[in-house]
Design an enzyme around this catalytic site. Structure first.
Site, PDB file in Angstrom:
ATOM      1  N   CYS A  88      50.081  86.674  14.067  1.00 44.87           N
ATOM      2  CA  CYS A  88      49.138  87.726  13.707  1.00 44.87           C
ATOM      3  C   CYS A  88      47.740  87.179  13.749  1.00 44.87           C
ATOM      4  O   CYS A  88      47.475  86.108  13.216  1.00 44.87           O
ATOM      5  CB  CYS A  88      49.457  88.266  12.315  1.00 44.87           C
ATOM      6  SG  CYS A  88      48.286  89.500  11.744  1.00 44.87           S
ATOM      7  N   ARG A 106      54.780  91.824  41.289  1.00 43.78           N
ATOM      8  CA  ARG A 106      54.765  93.022  40.451  1.00 43.78           C
ATOM      9  C   ARG A 106      53.806  92.857  39.287  1.00 43.78           C
ATOM     10  O   ARG A 106      53.793  91.814  38.627  1.00 43.78           O
ATOM     11  CB  ARG A 106      56.158  93.301  39.910  1.00 43.78           C
ATOM     12  CG  ARG A 106      56.203  94.427  38.870  1.00 43.78           C
ATOM     13  CD  ARG A 106      57.453  94.347  38.028  1.00 43.78           C
ATOM     14  NE  ARG A 106      57.293  95.097  36.784  1.00 43.78           N
ATOM     15  CZ  ARG A 106      58.187  95.109  35.818  1.00 43.78           C
ATOM     16  NH1 ARG A 106      59.298  94.419  35.949  1.00 43.78           N
ATOM     17  NH2 ARG A 106      57.978  95.809  34.720  1.00 43.78           N
TER      18      ARG A 106
END
Length: 277
Positions: free
Chosen positions: A120, A264
């Protein structure tokens, strides 16, 4: 990242990894050697005042301190730091940073207590308004040929010596327009890995000002914000982006690309910097 299978230990272990004994089925009673990544508390101390504690790998901490200071707006340039020492303390490590008087006064005016964790980037902010920082919109001075990204993706593991042994680190690398990786850093915390890269880039030559950042993790809003604060116009992420990351990237003119695999990508914002030919 998956770790390498090693029957014998390497000749020298990189900083930030230690050997331990583990047990694997079916012979749980027989310990075998394995390597695990170190995770230690690292305090950034500005002019004698502790500002933040992050859990991090104990390597490349000078680059981390510079990158964190830049990406958090504590300094404008590396020259705002007059000196730095990494000191072992009883509970971890301290990076003792001497700031210019001007920047230290600004820091004291808006200082907040943070308690960082590997997962976090906003733990401990005092108010919701502290989450978003005003960022000057980025210019559109960079372009990148997408086919060159494949070379960087295949070489990303080269900046993860700890990860290759332990399978336990994130990486952040700087990609030149050719697709070559100019350099990179790893850490048990994805935000810390990116800060290390941003700190490294701030001290490198003009070659490092061209290209894009590549991270092995997802792209969260704070990673987008850190990149934009340091003038990075293109951010590639191996995993997904969050909604707030996309919003921040759109607002600050950053080209955000996720799910990067050979051949991709998923482009979230400002595709005009990307060349498909």
């Amino acid at each position: 990242m998956p770790k390498e299978n090693r029957d014998t230990p390497p000749h020298s272990l990189p900083a930030g990894v230690v050997m331990c004994e583990v047990r694997r089925p079916p012979q749980l009673s027989q310990p075998i050697p394995d390597w695990i990544a170190q995770e230690v508390p690292v305090a950034l101390v500005y002019n004698g005042i502790s500002h933040v504690v992050m859990m991090a790998s104990p390597k490349d901490l000078t680059q981390f301190a510079i990158g964190f200071s830049l990406s958090e707006g504590i300094i404008d340039h590396p020259q705002d730091i007059y000196g730095m020492d990494v000191v072992q303390v009883c509970n971890g490590l301290e990076v003792q940073i001497e700031l210019s008087s001007r920047r230290f006064m600004a820091l004291k005016e808006r200082r907040r207590a943070l308690a960082g964790r590997t997962g976090c980037g906003v733990c401990g902010v005092e108010q919701l308004n502290d989450i978003g920082k005003p960022i000057t919109p980025l210019p559109f001075s960079q372009t990148f040929i997408l086919t060159n990204l494949d070379m960087a993706l295949e070489a990303l593991h080269t900046v993860q010596p700890i990860g290759q042994l332990s399978g336990c680190t994130h990486a952040a690398a700087w990609i030149l327009p050719s697709g070559e990786i100019a350099g990179g850093h790893e850490d048990v915390g994805r935000h810390v890995a990116l800060d290390k890269l941003l700190g490294r880039r701030a001290g490198e030559n003009e070659i490092w000002q061209q290209g894009a950042a590549l991270v092995s993790s997802r792209a969260s809003y704070e990673m987008v914000q850190k990149a934009a604060m340091c003038g990075v116009e293109i951010l590639f992420a191996v995993s997904a982006a969050t909604t707030l990351a996309v919003e921040v990237a759109e607002r600050c003119n950053l080209t955000l690309v996720g799910f990067c695999k050979p051949g991709r990508v998923t482009v979230y914002t400002h595709p005009q910097r990307l060349i498909t030919a």
